[in-house]
Design a protein around this motif. Sequence first.
Motif, PDB file in Angstrom:
ATOM      1  N   GLY A  19       0.814  -1.217   0.000  1.00  0.00           N
ATOM      2  CA  GLY A  19       0.000   0.000   0.000  1.00  0.00           C
ATOM      3  C   GLY A  19       0.839   1.256   0.000  1.00  0.00           C
ATOM      4  O   GLY A  19       0.546   2.220  -0.710  1.00  0.00           O
ATOM      5  N   ARG A  20       1.901   1.253   0.783  1.00  0.00           N
ATOM      6  CA  ARG A  20       2.778   2.428   0.810  1.00  0.00           C
ATOM      7  C   ARG A  20       3.460   2.627  -0.544  1.00  0.00           C
ATOM      8  O   ARG A  20       3.602   3.756  -1.006  1.00  0.00           O
ATOM      9  CB  ARG A  20       3.827   2.268   1.916  1.00  0.00           C
ATOM     10  CG  ARG A  20       4.624   3.515   2.146  1.00  0.00           C
ATOM     11  CD  ARG A  20       5.450   3.464   3.410  1.00  0.00           C
ATOM     12  NE  ARG A  20       6.165   4.729   3.532  1.00  0.00           N
ATOM     13  CZ  ARG A  20       7.377   4.836   4.024  1.00  0.00           C
ATOM     14  NH1 ARG A  20       8.007   3.773   4.481  1.00  0.00           N
ATOM     15  NH2 ARG A  20       7.966   6.003   4.084  1.00  0.00           N
ATOM     16  N   SER A  21       3.849   1.546  -1.173  1.00  0.00           N
ATOM     17  CA  SER A  21       4.487   1.644  -2.489  1.00  0.00           C
ATOM     18  C   SER A  21       3.496   2.094  -3.559  1.00  0.00           C
ATOM     19  O   SER A  21       3.846   2.886  -4.439  1.00  0.00           O
ATOM     20  CB  SER A  21       5.081   0.300  -2.887  1.00  0.00           C
ATOM     21  OG  SER A  21       6.083  -0.077  -1.988  1.00  0.00           O
ATOM     22  N   LEU A  22       2.254   1.605  -3.486  1.00  0.00           N
ATOM     23  CA  LEU A  22       1.250   1.964  -4.491  1.00  0.00           C
ATOM     24  C   LEU A  22       0.820   3.432  -4.406  1.00  0.00           C
ATOM     25  O   LEU A  22       0.460   4.020  -5.421  1.00  0.00           O
ATOM     26  CB  LEU A  22       0.022   1.073  -4.349  1.00  0.00           C
ATOM     27  CG  LEU A  22       0.139  -0.350  -4.852  1.00  0.00           C
ATOM     28  CD1 LEU A  22      -1.131  -1.133  -4.557  1.00  0.00           C
ATOM     29  CD2 LEU A  22       0.441  -0.373  -6.339  1.00  0.00           C
ATOM     30  N   PHE A  23       0.845   3.996  -3.224  1.00  0.00           N
ATOM     31  CA  PHE A  23       0.357   5.359  -3.045  1.00  0.00           C
ATOM     32  C   PHE A  23       1.470   6.398  -2.988  1.00  0.00           C
ATOM     33  O   PHE A  23       1.250   7.513  -2.509  1.00  0.00           O
ATOM     34  CB  PHE A  23      -0.507   5.446  -1.783  1.00  0.00           C
ATOM     35  CG  PHE A  23      -1.865   4.850  -1.959  1.00  0.00           C
ATOM     36  CD1 PHE A  23      -2.900   5.585  -2.509  1.00  0.00           C
ATOM     37  CD2 PHE A  23      -2.105   3.535  -1.590  1.00  0.00           C
ATOM     38  CE1 PHE A  23      -4.147   5.025  -2.686  1.00  0.00           C
ATOM     39  CE2 PHE A  23      -3.351   2.969  -1.759  1.00  0.00           C
ATOM     40  CZ  PHE A  23      -4.377   3.722  -2.310  1.00  0.00           C
ATOM     41  N   THR A  24       2.650   6.081  -3.498  1.00  0.00           N
ATOM     42  CA  THR A  24       3.750   7.045  -3.459  1.00  0.00           C
ATOM     43  C   THR A  24       3.468   8.285  -4.311  1.00  0.00           C
ATOM     44  O   THR A  24       4.060   9.323  -4.076  1.00  0.00           O
ATOM     45  CB  THR A  24       5.079   6.412  -3.925  1.00  0.00           C
ATOM     46  OG1 THR A  24       4.894   5.832  -5.216  1.00  0.00           O
ATOM     47  CG2 THR A  24       5.562   5.381  -2.941  1.00  0.00           C
ATOM     48  N   PHE A  25       2.558   8.175  -5.262  1.00  0.00           N
ATOM     49  CA  PHE A  25       2.247   9.324  -6.123  1.00  0.00           C
ATOM     50  C   PHE A  25       1.399  10.373  -5.393  1.00  0.00           C
ATOM     51  O   PHE A  25       1.289  11.504  -5.856  1.00  0.00           O
ATOM     52  CB  PHE A  25       1.554   8.877  -7.415  1.00  0.00           C
ATOM     53  CG  PHE A  25       0.198   8.268  -7.199  1.00  0.00           C
ATOM     54  CD1 PHE A  25      -0.936   9.055  -7.277  1.00  0.00           C
ATOM     55  CD2 PHE A  25       0.056   6.920  -6.913  1.00  0.00           C
ATOM     56  CE1 PHE A  25      -2.193   8.501  -7.077  1.00  0.00           C
ATOM     57  CE2 PHE A  25      -1.188   6.355  -6.711  1.00  0.00           C
ATOM     58  CZ  PHE A  25      -2.320   7.149  -6.779  1.00  0.00           C
ATOM     59  N   LEU A  26       0.792  10.013  -4.266  1.00  0.00           N
ATOM     60  CA  LEU A  26       0.038  10.967  -3.455  1.00  0.00           C
ATOM     61  C   LEU A  26       0.885  11.348  -2.240  1.00  0.00           C
ATOM     62  O   LEU A  26       1.264  10.474  -1.460  1.00  0.00           O
ATOM     63  CB  LEU A  26      -1.289  10.373  -2.979  1.00  0.00           C
ATOM     64  CG  LEU A  26      -2.325  10.087  -4.046  1.00  0.00           C
ATOM     65  CD1 LEU A  26      -3.499   9.324  -3.456  1.00  0.00           C
ATOM     66  CD2 LEU A  26      -2.802  11.386  -4.671  1.00  0.00           C
ATOM     67  N   PRO A  27       1.197  12.616  -2.061  1.00  0.00           N
ATOM     68  CA  PRO A  27       2.077  12.997  -0.950  1.00  0.00           C
ATOM     69  C   PRO A  27       1.434  12.709   0.412  1.00  0.00           C
ATOM     70  O   PRO A  27       0.327  13.156   0.697  1.00  0.00           O
ATOM     71  CB  PRO A  27       2.297  14.501  -1.154  1.00  0.00           C
ATOM     72  CG  PRO A  27       1.182  14.956  -2.025  1.00  0.00           C
ATOM     73  CD  PRO A  27       0.745  13.771  -2.828  1.00  0.00           C
ATOM     74  N   ASN A  28       2.151  11.943   1.222  1.00  0.00           N
ATOM     75  CA  ASN A  28       1.771  11.613   2.600  1.00  0.00           C
ATOM     76  C   ASN A  28       0.481  10.808   2.721  1.00  0.00           C
ATOM     77  O   ASN A  28      -0.053  10.694   3.820  1.00  0.00           O
ATOM     78  CB  ASN A  28       1.668  12.865   3.464  1.00  0.00           C
ATOM     79  CG  ASN A  28       3.011  13.301   3.965  1.00  0.00           C
ATOM     80  OD1 ASN A  28       4.032  13.011   3.353  1.00  0.00           O
ATOM     81  ND2 ASN A  28       3.028  13.988   5.074  1.00  0.00           N
ATOM     82  N   VAL A  29      -0.025  10.259   1.658  1.00  0.00           N
ATOM     83  CA  VAL A  29      -1.213   9.413   1.735  1.00  0.00           C
ATOM     84  C   VAL A  29      -0.755   7.980   1.526  1.00  0.00           C
ATOM     85  O   VAL A  29      -0.289   7.627   0.453  1.00  0.00           O
ATOM     86  CB  VAL A  29      -2.265   9.811   0.673  1.00  0.00           C
ATOM     87  CG1 VAL A  29      -3.442   8.856   0.683  1.00  0.00           C
ATOM     88  CG2 VAL A  29      -2.716  11.246   0.881  1.00  0.00           C
TER      89      VAL A  29
END
Length: 171
Positions: A19-29
């Motif tokens: 999940g952290r890797s997938l959402f790297t395009f959203l800052p701090n999400v």
Amino acid sequence: MNTYKLTLLALLAALAVVGRSLFTFLPNVQPVTSLVIICGVLLGPVAAAFLGLLTTFLSNMLLGMGIWTIWQVIAWVLIGIMSGLLGKCFKNFSVYGMVMFSVFSGYLYGFIISLTTYSIAGKFWPYYVAGLPFDTYHAIGNAVFIIFLYPIISHFFNKYANNHFYLQNTG
């Protein structure tokens, strides 16, 4: 810690890292804080602290290690312990209570991470104030992840626990 809890922690850690890797395009999400909170409420403070530590190191192997890794560990372990204690104190901790705690945790995480700059440059308040919009993204993301993930994870944990313990008691 038994095999059952270790298996659940491994699954939650894998979910958090992906999940952290997938959402790297959203800052701090990213779902890590929410998963640590869910783990604390369902499995207790020790399991949540372990999940925070494990997730930080595994995900930072993909995303990059640095001095911030120490502060991330401190933040997620502290949030895990706090959520675990809340789960122990309030057996029927509602989703709304978890959402409110997750929003608070987003700002607490940002505050602790801002200590990284203070430990290096000696400047805290300018960095912290400049980071408040990103802490807000984190807080809102935490609330959304709790709303979506808690019912699903708690359902599967309860279903597995009921089947697991039922089979142990009848056999």
